[in-house]
Design a protein around this motif. Structure first.
Motif, PDB file in Angstrom:
ATOM      1  N   SER A  92       1.222  -3.815  -3.375  1.00  0.00           N
ATOM      2  CA  SER A  92       0.946  -5.128  -4.017  1.00  0.00           C
ATOM      3  C   SER A  92       0.701  -4.979  -5.359  1.00  0.00           C
ATOM      4  CB  SER A  92       0.000  -5.549  -2.916  1.00  0.00           C
ATOM      5  OG  SER A  92      -1.360  -5.333  -3.307  1.00  0.00           O
ATOM      6  N   GLN A 108      -2.631  -2.636  -3.008  1.00  0.00           N
ATOM      7  CA  GLN A 108      -2.548  -2.333  -1.370  1.00  0.00           C
ATOM      8  C   GLN A 108      -1.050  -1.358  -1.101  1.00  0.00           C
ATOM      9  OE1 GLN A 108      -4.869  -2.825   0.761  1.00  0.00           O
ATOM     10  NE2 GLN A 108      -6.240  -3.504  -0.735  1.00  0.00           N
ATOM     11  N   ARG A 109      -1.567  -0.455  -0.636  1.00  0.00           N
ATOM     12  CA  ARG A 109      -0.102   0.608  -0.604  1.00  0.00           C
ATOM     13  C   ARG A 109       0.444   0.304   0.922  1.00  0.00           C
ATOM     14  NH1 ARG A 109      -0.716   4.908   2.289  1.00  0.00           N
ATOM     15  NH2 ARG A 109       1.184   6.131   2.454  1.00  0.00           N
ATOM     16  N   ASP A 130      -4.036   6.826   4.632  1.00  0.00           N
ATOM     17  CA  ASP A 130      -5.072   6.097   4.780  1.00  0.00           C
ATOM     18  C   ASP A 130      -6.468   6.924   5.464  1.00  0.00           C
ATOM     19  OD1 ASP A 130      -4.206   3.626   4.208  1.00  0.00           O
ATOM     20  OD2 ASP A 130      -3.311   3.588   5.876  1.00  0.00           O
ATOM     21  N   THR A 134      -2.418  -6.577   4.831  1.00  0.00           N
ATOM     22  CA  THR A 134      -3.317  -5.261   5.135  1.00  0.00           C
ATOM     23  C   THR A 134      -4.479  -5.498   6.389  1.00  0.00           C
ATOM     24  OG1 THR A 134      -5.033  -6.492   3.812  1.00  0.00           O
ATOM     25  CG2 THR A 134      -3.742  -5.183   2.398  1.00  0.00           C
ATOM     26  N   ASP A 141      -6.492   0.106   5.985  1.00  0.00           N
ATOM     27  CA  ASP A 141      -5.858   0.408   4.860  1.00  0.00           C
ATOM     28  C   ASP A 141      -6.657   0.739   3.583  1.00  0.00           C
ATOM     29  OD1 ASP A 141      -3.380   0.009   6.479  1.00  0.00           O
ATOM     30  OD2 ASP A 141      -3.495  -2.267   5.796  1.00  0.00           O
ATOM     31  N   ARG A 142      -6.020   1.489   2.834  1.00  0.00           N
ATOM     32  CA  ARG A 142      -6.711   1.933   1.512  1.00  0.00           C
ATOM     33  C   ARG A 142      -5.620   1.879   0.523  1.00  0.00           C
ATOM     34  NH1 ARG A 142     -12.046   3.477   2.663  1.00  0.00           N
ATOM     35  NH2 ARG A 142     -12.224   4.041   4.871  1.00  0.00           N
ATOM     36  N   ALA A 143      -6.161   1.137  -0.701  1.00  0.00           N
ATOM     37  CA  ALA A 143      -5.770   0.720  -1.931  1.00  0.00           C
ATOM     38  C   ALA A 143      -5.375   2.117  -2.592  1.00  0.00           C
ATOM     39  CB  ALA A 143      -6.247  -0.521  -2.578  1.00  0.00           C
TER      40      ALA A 143
END
Length: 199
Positions: A139, A143-144, A153, A180, A184-186
């Protein structure tokens, strides 16, 4: 690759739809296009100050039509970097092992290649100065979107704040509104053939 399947609520359904769309587009890419993208991404990352000054880089072995990492991994080793690669555990967590070139990899099921060396433990990713991860989209805020197994994650949750964490994508996979969830890990950056964008 799922140990804890994503909830199939609105967010889960949106992720499934986006994954399907992006995987279909990837399958349509020619080998020539995939190879050219791999070379361009490697050039961008090797020129990035975060990677140039890194002593240890956590990477991964690309599969299928993902942006290729084979040449990138070898160039990192040639540049004197210690490169660690993931080993998928039965619970979908990631252990790590040192990469010593293509001959140090072996098939591991699910179409994956994994390093043959001694295991370093799940916390080894925390020793990396730069972390390169796979994904399907990112994103505008970092955000993946992964493949849904949650492996990365979990791994990214062990990475110290401030570490360069970069997802490797094609240009048209960036800027998506990624749904998300709390786990979730950015990431802090995305590398495409066109360059590196930091979040």
């Amino acid at each position: 690759m799922q140990s804890n399947p994503e909830p199939v609520g609105n967010s889960g359904l949106a992720k499934l739809a986006l994954r399907d769309q992006l995987l279909t587009a990837r399958r349509r890419r020619s080998l020539v296009a995939v190879g050219a993208a791999a070379r361009a991404i490697a050039d961008e990352l090797l020129a990035a100050p975060e990677v140039r000054r890194a002593a240890t880089v956590a990477g991964y072995v690309s599969v299928g039509s993902e942006p290729g990492t084979t040449a990138l991994l070898d160039r990192l080793v040639d540049a004197g970097k210690r490169v660690i690669l993931p080993v998928l555990l039965p619970d979908n967590d990631l252990d790590w092992s040192t990469y010593h070139g293509g001959t140090s990899l072996a098939p591991a099921g699910r179409g994956l290649l994994e390093p043959l060396g001694p295991r370093l433990g799940v916390d080894a990713i925390a020793t990396a100065d730069a972390v390169l991860v796979p994904g399907l989209a990112v994103s505008p805020t970092g955000q993946r979107l992964g493949r849904g197994g949650g492996s990365y994650d979990r791994a990214l949750a062990r990475v110290p704040v401030g570490t360069f964490t970069c997802v490797l994508l094609y240009a048209d996979e960036t800027g998506h509104p990624v749904p998300t969830e709390p786990h979730d890990r950015a990431v802090t950056a995305v590398a495409t053939p066109e360059g590196i964008t930091r979040f």
